[in-house]
Enzyme design. Structure first.
Site, PDB file in Angstrom:
ATOM      1  CG  HIS A  20      -1.949   1.045   1.217  1.00 42.31           C
ATOM      2  ND1 HIS A  20      -2.427   1.606   2.363  1.00 42.31           N
ATOM      3  CD2 HIS A  20      -2.628   1.640   0.199  1.00 42.31           C
ATOM      4  CE1 HIS A  20      -3.342   2.511   2.071  1.00 42.31           C
ATOM      5  NE2 HIS A  20      -3.480   2.538   0.754  1.00 42.31           N
ATOM      6  CG  ASP A  28       8.308   9.531 -22.518  1.00 42.61           C
ATOM      7  OD1 ASP A  28       9.435   9.322 -22.011  1.00 42.61           O
ATOM      8  OD2 ASP A  28       7.769  10.646 -22.504  1.00 42.61           O
ATOM      9  CG  HIS A 102       8.233  16.699 -17.366  1.00 39.32           C
ATOM     10  ND1 HIS A 102       7.611  15.465 -17.357  1.00 39.32           N
ATOM     11  CD2 HIS A 102       9.418  16.517 -18.007  1.00 39.32           C
ATOM     12  CE1 HIS A 102       8.377  14.579 -17.962  1.00 39.32           C
ATOM     13  NE2 HIS A 102       9.485  15.186 -18.370  1.00 39.32           N
ATOM     14  CE1 TYR A 124       6.646  17.503 -20.448  1.00 31.91           C
ATOM     15  CE2 TYR A 124       5.406  18.064 -22.423  1.00 31.91           C
ATOM     16  CZ  TYR A 124       6.405  18.355 -21.518  1.00 31.91           C
ATOM     17  OH  TYR A 124       7.178  19.476 -21.674  1.00 31.91           O
ATOM     18  CB  ALA A 125       3.578   9.195 -23.107  1.00 34.00           C
ATOM     19  CG  ASN A 126       6.598  10.145 -18.781  1.00 34.26           C
ATOM     20  OD1 ASN A 126       7.195   9.203 -19.260  1.00 34.26           O
ATOM     21  ND2 ASN A 126       6.802  11.400 -19.163  1.00 34.26           N
TER      22      ASN A 126
END
Length: 135
Positions: A20, A28, A102, A124-126
């Protein structure tokens, strides 16, 4: 042989060790991985596998209570941003979403248990996925 949706043994093992509030990042092809964070490199070539394909597979196996996204994703990658929100809300009830600049997002990845590199070339594909509990 494993018969659930996520077949990658290294990634499945990483998820099985999460407790947890532990987190993992799916990134990316260019997201830096901090020293000491386990890197799971799935990238084959541009777009293979895609960020969304990996996110979908991970969400099939990981209970997530919160996600972190870069603020810049909302404007630089609007369509992908909406896809991420839609997929996460379909798979996780009561999901909290937090946005970070970012640079702060990259700093946050340093506390992740593992980082998964995809072949994604979209800016920004994170996403950082924070584990919830199943009870």
């Amino acid at each position: 042989m494993k018969k659930t949706f996520l077949l990658n043994s290294e990634l499945s093992y990483c998820i099985s060790k999460l407790g947890h509030k532990d987190s993992l990042v799916i990134g990316d092809a260019g997201l830096p991985v901090a020293e000491g964070v386990q890197r799971i490199d799935l990238a084959v070539s541009e777009g293979i596998p895609s960020f969304m394909q990996v996110l979908e597979a991970v969400l099939a196996e990981q209970k997530v209570e919160k996600i972190f996204l870069a603020e810049e994703m909302r404007t630089a990658s609007k369509d992908l941003h909406q896809e991420v929100l839609n997929l996460c809300s379909q798979n996780q009830v009561g999901l909290e979403v937090e946005y970070l600049p970012h640079e702060d997002f990259k700093q946050q990845t340093e506390s992740c248990k593992c980082a998964v590199r995809t072949g994604e070339f979209t800016p920004y594909a994170n996403v950082i996925l924070v584990s919830g509990v199943v009870f």
